[in-house]
Enzyme design. Structure first.
Site, PDB file in Angstrom:
ATOM      1  N   SER A  96       6.968   2.986   2.839  1.00  0.00           N
ATOM      2  CA  SER A  96       5.621   2.803   3.381  1.00  0.00           C
ATOM      3  C   SER A  96       4.824   4.099   3.272  1.00  0.00           C
ATOM      4  O   SER A  96       5.352   5.184   3.502  1.00  0.00           O
ATOM      5  CB  SER A  96       5.710   2.405   4.853  1.00  0.00           C
ATOM      6  N   ASP A  99       2.618  -4.656  -1.924  1.00  0.00           N
ATOM      7  CA  ASP A  99       3.648  -4.392  -0.913  1.00  0.00           C
ATOM      8  C   ASP A  99       4.940  -5.193  -1.083  1.00  0.00           C
ATOM      9  O   ASP A  99       6.004  -4.675  -0.819  1.00  0.00           O
ATOM     10  CB  ASP A  99       3.061  -4.660   0.481  1.00  0.00           C
TER      11      ASP A  99
HETATM   12  O1  SAT Z   1       3.213  -1.374   9.169  1.00  0.00           O
HETATM   13  S1  SAT Z   1       3.513  -2.366   8.151  1.00  0.00           S
HETATM   14  O2  SAT Z   1       4.925  -2.669   8.173  1.00  0.00           O
HETATM   15  O3  SAT Z   1       2.757  -3.556   8.330  1.00  0.00           O
HETATM   16  C1  SAT Z   1       3.102  -1.684   6.655  1.00  0.00           C
HETATM   17  C2  SAT Z   1       4.166  -0.846   6.091  1.00  0.00           C
HETATM   18  O4  SAT Z   1       4.785  -0.063   6.800  1.00  0.00           O
HETATM   19  O5  SAT Z   1       4.404  -0.955   4.879  1.00  0.00           O
HETATM   20 MN    MN Z   2       5.176  -1.814   3.087  1.00  0.00          MN
END
Ligand code: SAT
Ligand code: MN
Length: 594
Positions: free
Chosen positions: A248, A277
């Site tokens: 992330s 993602d």
């Molecule tokens: O915070 S989220 O899990 O929605 C986004 C991420 O960490 O990739």
């Molecule tokens: Mn992510």
């Protein structure tokens, strides 16, 4: 409502637990959206932004203690603890239902329970999964409306009697001591309580599309991965698709929306965004790997996004977007650190306080106007580079898989694994310095195999085994690479400019898939030969380039200690092939005679 009896029975049961004043079955219509927005505005949950400058956009703030995923409160609830593995927090299903049940009990009194049917993936595709989320948060309903396909078409699927994931969510009292994010893979169920933050509350995203989906994928023979998907089109119209896993906040959104750098313009590349993602991938009858993006929106980190770093994202968030925890400007537009200027001379910060640039806290630290993990939630379709293939039920064929992390010193700019099995090992030894998307210590190195450590819904040893098995199921598996955009020099300055210039590395990667680029064999894999990356229009001196591509056997031998410690947690369950690769790497490093 739906005619699906299982859905109706489950809603009745959950209603008995949460005791909402009323239930609303979401049809996904524009009228419903407008109504929810007006209600949310009147309750102070949303602020309507300047509709001339930002049409259809709204502003939201989460509770101050609720700004990121909370991994220590996230559990996999399986009968056997070993099935969750050392990579997950574990609770027995009985304990999970009991503990969370106590918090859910009566939590929706005085509120409406929204029942939201959604599809991850194009509605009706064999790739797709259907969920129903029950929630007492209008922000969640409006965000899920962007992030997933929801409403009538999904209800029609449910009416056919289709199985679905039971997603129960309540913000309850937003008390961090009464917050739990529980996954019950054996029951296809998710219970999340006490948080209104995206990753904890938009249950279609990490909870369903990664944690539960990875479990289903193992049993059903496909892959659910924390990966962006993008297409690189050449002037002759041929498009190669790449799937890439970074932890992330390591730039997946930027890479997925990349615009070719000026220096490579003459080559006529075009980039097509499929997802930023999550990738769901299957082996097709042609023996190759095909991927879809199950999502319908971007939940991206705002800070750092500007017209230079990611012009496509800037365009994407101009309409129909919900902003969370950024700076609210007096003219009802928004700003964040690293955003397009000018810096506003005042505003309201992510905590709801009056804010001015340069304000310091009691320790003398700069006070951010936007939280470092502040976000935008925007429809995929807004993105100027969106691929026309996002709705195709079949997905796109993947030529290369890329792993990457944020390592200041260890890993070279790019290297290619020797084969699929070695590539799985390369993914398994991924590590990164922590970012703001996780609550924890920033900057600390954490091992994060395939960027899935927080998202693999079962024992990661079995997950590696599943990757190995998938490789054997393909006649033409994608080649596997590792990249590191974050290497620094002796002054801690980044050696590589990153962002759009990364296309130069992607070009090398794609050329490798066709045996067209030169490489040097090193103990860790194939590294670009000098001058095999096209540097037209980019000034990086020979010394820096050498540093970028350098493989230091001593550093890697040192790294092996951390890797072995990590692997040892899995005991006998770790596939032998992974240890074979470890030993082989150690041997190759030692053979360099350092
Ligand atoms: O915070 S989220 O899990 O929605 C986004 C991420 O960490 O990739
Ligand atoms: Mn992510």
């Amino acid at each position: 409502m739906t005619t699906n009896k299982q859905v109706l029975e489950w809603i009745e049961e959950m209603k008995g637990l949460c005791k909402p004043d009323s239930i609303h079955w979401c049809d996904g219509s524009i009228e419903e959206k407008g109504r929810l927005e007006q209600e949310a505005i009147s309750k102070g949950e949303l602020v309507e932004l300047n509709q001339e400058k930002l049409p259809g956009c709204f502003y939201h703030r989460t509770a101050i203690n609720d700004v990121a995923r909370t991994e220590h409160l996230t559990f996999i609830c399986t009968t056997n603890k070993d099935d969750a593995g050392p990579n997950n927090n574990w609770m027995s299903p009985e304990d999970g239902y009991k503990k969370a049940g106590e918090i859910f009990s009566g939590s929706m009194k005085g509120r409406t329970m929204y029942a939201l049917p959604f599809s991850m993936g194009p509605v009706g595709s064999p790739f797709s999964k259907i969920g129903v989320q029950l929630t007492d948060s209008r922000y969640v309903v409006l965000s899920m409306r962007i992030m997933t396909r929801m409403g009538k078409t999904v209800t029609a699927e449910l009416d056919k009697g289709t199985d679905f994931t039971r997603c129960l969510h309540s913000i309850a009292d937003l008390n961090a001591d009464r917050r739990l994010i529980l996954h019950f893979p054996q029951d296809n169920t998710i219970w999340s309580v006490g948080s209104g933050y995206g990753g904890n509350a938009l249950l279609g995203k990490k909870c369903l599309s990664l944690r539960l989906a990875s479990y289903l994928a193992k049993n059903e023979g496909w892959m659910a991965e924390h990966m962006l998907i993008m297409g690189v089109e050449r002037p002759n119209g041929f498009v190669d698709y790449i799937a890439a896993a970074f932890p992330s906040a390591c730039g997946k959104t930027n890479m997925a929306m990349l615009i070719p750098p000026n220096g490579l313009r003459h080559k006529g590349y075009r980039i097509w965004t499929i997802g930023d993602d999550i990738a769901w991938m299957r082996v097709d009858s042609d023996g190759t790997l095909w991927a879809v993006n199950p999502e319908n929106g971007y939940f991206g980190v705002a800070p750092g996004i500007n017209s230079k770093t990611n012009p496509n994202a800037v365009a994407t968030v101009k309409r129909g977007t919900i902003y969370t925890n950024v700076v609210l400007k007096p003219n009802k537009t928004v700003w964040w650190e690293g955003g397009d200027g000018p810096i506003p001379n005042k505003g309201i910060d992510w905590q709801g306080k009056q804010w001015k640039p340069g304000m310091l806290d009691t320790d003398g630290n700069y006070i951010n106007g936007a939280h470092p993990n502040s976000r935008f939630t925007a429809p995929v379709i807004n993105c100027p580079s969106i691929s026309h293939r996002i709705e195709q039920h079949h997905g796109v064929p993947i030529s290369a898989i890329i792993f990457g992390g944020r390592r200041a010193h260890l890993a070279p700019l790019v290297y290619e694994s020797f084969n699929w099995q070695h590539g799985v090992f390369v993914g398994a030894i991924m590590s990164s310095e922590m970012t703001a998307a996780q609550q924890g210590t920033m900057g600390k190195v954490r091992r994060d195999p395939m960027a899935m450590l927080p998202f693999c819904g079962y024992n990661m040893a079995d997950y590696f085994g599943h990757w190995l098995k998938m490789g054997k199921a393909m006649t033409k598996p994608p080649l596997i690479f590792n990249v590191n955009w974050f290497r620094t020099d002796e002054n801690n300055s980044f050696l590589w400019p990153g962002f759009r210039e990364n296309l130069r590395v992607l070009e090398w990667i794609i050329d490798r898939c066709y045996d067209k680029a030169e490489a040097v064999k090193t103990p860790i894999g194939f590294v670009p030969a000098t001058e095999s990356i096209d540097m037209t229009g980019l000034n990086i001196d020979a010394k820096a380039m050498k540093q970028l591509l350098d493989v230091n056997p001593n550093d890697w031998l040192d790294e092996l200690k951390g890797i072995s410690e990590f692997f040892c947690q899995f005991g006998d369950r770790l596939p032998e092939e992974i240890w074979d690769e470890y030993t082989a790497l150690e041997g190759r490093l030692q053979a360099t005679g350092v």
